[in-house]
Design a protein around this motif. Structure first.
Motif, PDB file in Angstrom:
ATOM      1  N   THR A  23      15.723 -54.564  16.868  1.00  0.00           N
ATOM      2  CA  THR A  23      16.768 -55.584  17.007  1.00  0.00           C
ATOM      3  C   THR A  23      16.425 -56.625  18.077  1.00  0.00           C
ATOM      4  OG1 THR A  23      18.054 -54.336  18.658  1.00  0.00           O
ATOM      5  CG2 THR A  23      18.522 -53.909  16.323  1.00  0.00           C
ATOM      6  N   VAL A  24      15.450 -56.295  18.927  1.00  0.00           N
ATOM      7  CA  VAL A  24      15.060 -57.236  19.993  1.00  0.00           C
ATOM      8  C   VAL A  24      14.186 -58.331  19.389  1.00  0.00           C
ATOM      9  CG1 VAL A  24      13.883 -57.478  22.204  1.00  0.00           C
ATOM     10  CG2 VAL A  24      15.158 -55.392  21.700  1.00  0.00           C
ATOM     11  N   PRO A  25      14.532 -59.597  19.626  1.00  0.00           N
ATOM     12  CA  PRO A  25      13.728 -60.689  19.057  1.00  0.00           C
ATOM     13  C   PRO A  25      12.252 -60.569  19.415  1.00  0.00           C
ATOM     14  CG  PRO A  25      15.754 -61.552  20.021  1.00  0.00           C
ATOM     15  CD  PRO A  25      15.682 -60.098  20.395  1.00  0.00           C
ATOM     16  N   VAL A  26      11.404 -60.782  18.435  1.00  0.00           N
ATOM     17  CA  VAL A  26       9.959 -60.664  18.638  1.00  0.00           C
ATOM     18  C   VAL A  26       9.466 -61.646  19.682  1.00  0.00           C
ATOM     19  CG1 VAL A  26       7.705 -60.812  17.503  1.00  0.00           C
ATOM     20  CG2 VAL A  26       9.667 -59.881  16.259  1.00  0.00           C
ATOM     21  N   ALA A  47       6.449 -62.054  26.911  1.00  0.00           N
ATOM     22  CA  ALA A  47       5.987 -61.122  27.945  1.00  0.00           C
ATOM     23  C   ALA A  47       4.472 -60.983  27.909  1.00  0.00           C
ATOM     24  CB  ALA A  47       6.661 -59.765  27.741  1.00  0.00           C
ATOM     25  N   ARG A  48       3.927 -60.881  26.704  1.00  0.00           N
ATOM     26  CA  ARG A  48       2.462 -60.785  26.582  1.00  0.00           C
ATOM     27  C   ARG A  48       1.786 -62.074  27.023  1.00  0.00           C
ATOM     28  NH1 ARG A  48       3.814 -57.885  21.779  1.00  0.00           N
ATOM     29  NH2 ARG A  48       3.570 -59.783  20.519  1.00  0.00           N
ATOM     30  N   ALA A  49       2.466 -63.196  26.810  1.00  0.00           N
ATOM     31  CA  ALA A  49       1.880 -64.492  27.177  1.00  0.00           C
ATOM     32  C   ALA A  49       1.725 -64.637  28.688  1.00  0.00           C
ATOM     33  CB  ALA A  49       2.757 -65.623  26.636  1.00  0.00           C
ATOM     34  N   ILE A  50       2.586 -63.959  29.452  1.00  0.00           N
ATOM     35  CA  ILE A  50       2.471 -64.045  30.911  1.00  0.00           C
ATOM     36  C   ILE A  50       1.633 -62.890  31.475  1.00  0.00           C
ATOM     37  CG2 ILE A  50       4.648 -65.286  31.139  1.00  0.00           C
ATOM     38  CD1 ILE A  50       5.959 -62.680  32.042  1.00  0.00           C
ATOM     39  N   THR A 100       5.863 -54.416  28.957  1.00  0.00           N
ATOM     40  CA  THR A 100       6.699 -55.180  28.025  1.00  0.00           C
ATOM     41  C   THR A 100       7.780 -54.299  27.435  1.00  0.00           C
ATOM     42  OG1 THR A 100       4.849 -56.641  27.461  1.00  0.00           O
ATOM     43  CG2 THR A 100       6.698 -56.540  25.898  1.00  0.00           C
ATOM     44  N   LEU A 101       7.375 -53.085  27.062  1.00  0.00           N
ATOM     45  CA  LEU A 101       8.319 -52.149  26.478  1.00  0.00           C
ATOM     46  C   LEU A 101       9.357 -51.689  27.495  1.00  0.00           C
ATOM     47  CD1 LEU A 101       8.767 -50.666  23.716  1.00  0.00           C
ATOM     48  CD2 LEU A 101       7.556 -48.729  24.731  1.00  0.00           C
TER      49      LEU A 101
END
Length: 215
Positions: A110-113, A119-122, A129-130
């Motif tokens: 349900t969490v937007p991708v 998070a991965r981009a930073i 992230t999880l």
């Protein structure tokens, strides 16, 4: 009412064991379920396969059969000697964890991708992230189904009575030896279970209201 009052020692001892068994199994199931749920969505193929196999295997295995294994088959493995109570808690934790894992996985979905991608981009790895971004939001989304899983766990604790664990499921047999009316005993056991389920429902409502405001 006389049945309850005259045998309060049996009811208190039985439900005390039930509550202990429930709390220990709930914590174990939650921890293991979160780990398995995370493995189900992990980018690592081996972890994903293990999580899938665990859920599909354990969830489709009757709980009574799992109890039978730990009650009668565990000793054959020659491992650490454990009490029936501990073995029942392990069986309940493993069984319930498969449902917790699927509940957690549905919450993660349900969490937007875009949030995970940001998070991965930073530079955050998958575990951060999880743990920092995805799981806190997933838990908020799955409060009602998660409470339903724990309600089922509470009722499943009665199966342990068949494996020498003197909890609420054993009250009827104990009071039968005292000559108490079986129907009355079962009605009181059912009423107390209903009260415990209502407490879980109150906890669910409090969490939903608290997290609804925090959003």
């Amino acid at each position: 009412m006389d049945t309850l009052i005259d045998n309060s020692d049996v009811f208190i001892a039985g439900f005390r064991t039930t509550i202990y068994l429930f709390l220990i199994s709930a914590v174990g199931a939650l921890v293991l379920g979160v780990v398995i749920g995370a493995m189900r969505v992990a980018p690592v193929k081996a972890a994903n396969v293990f999580g899938t196999v665990y859920v599909n295997t354990v969830r489709n295995t009757p709980l009574t059969l799992l109890m039978f294994f730990f009650a009668f088959g565990y000793d054959k493995l020659g491992l650490i000697d454990l009490s029936y109570f501990t073995l029942a808690a392990v069986a309940l934790s493993m069984y319930t964890a498969s449902y917790v894992a699927e509940t957690i996985r549905s919450g993660i979905n349900t969490v937007p991708v875009g949030q995970a991608e940001a998070a991965r981009a930073i530079g955050l790895p998958f575990t951060q992230t999880l743990g920092l971004i995805v799981l806190p939001q997933a838990f908020r989304a799955v409060v009602p189904p998660m409470v339903s899983v724990f309600v089922a766990l509470l009722k499943n604790t009665t199966i342990a009575a068949g494996f020498s664990v003197a909890e609420a499921g054993a009250i009827r047999a104990t009071l039968s030896e005292r000559g108490e009316p079986q129907l009355v005993v079962l009605l009181w056991v059912a009423a107390i279970f209903v009260a415990l389920v209502m407490i879980l429902s109150l906890v669910q409502n409090r969490l939903e209201k608290k997290w609804a405001v925090s959003r």
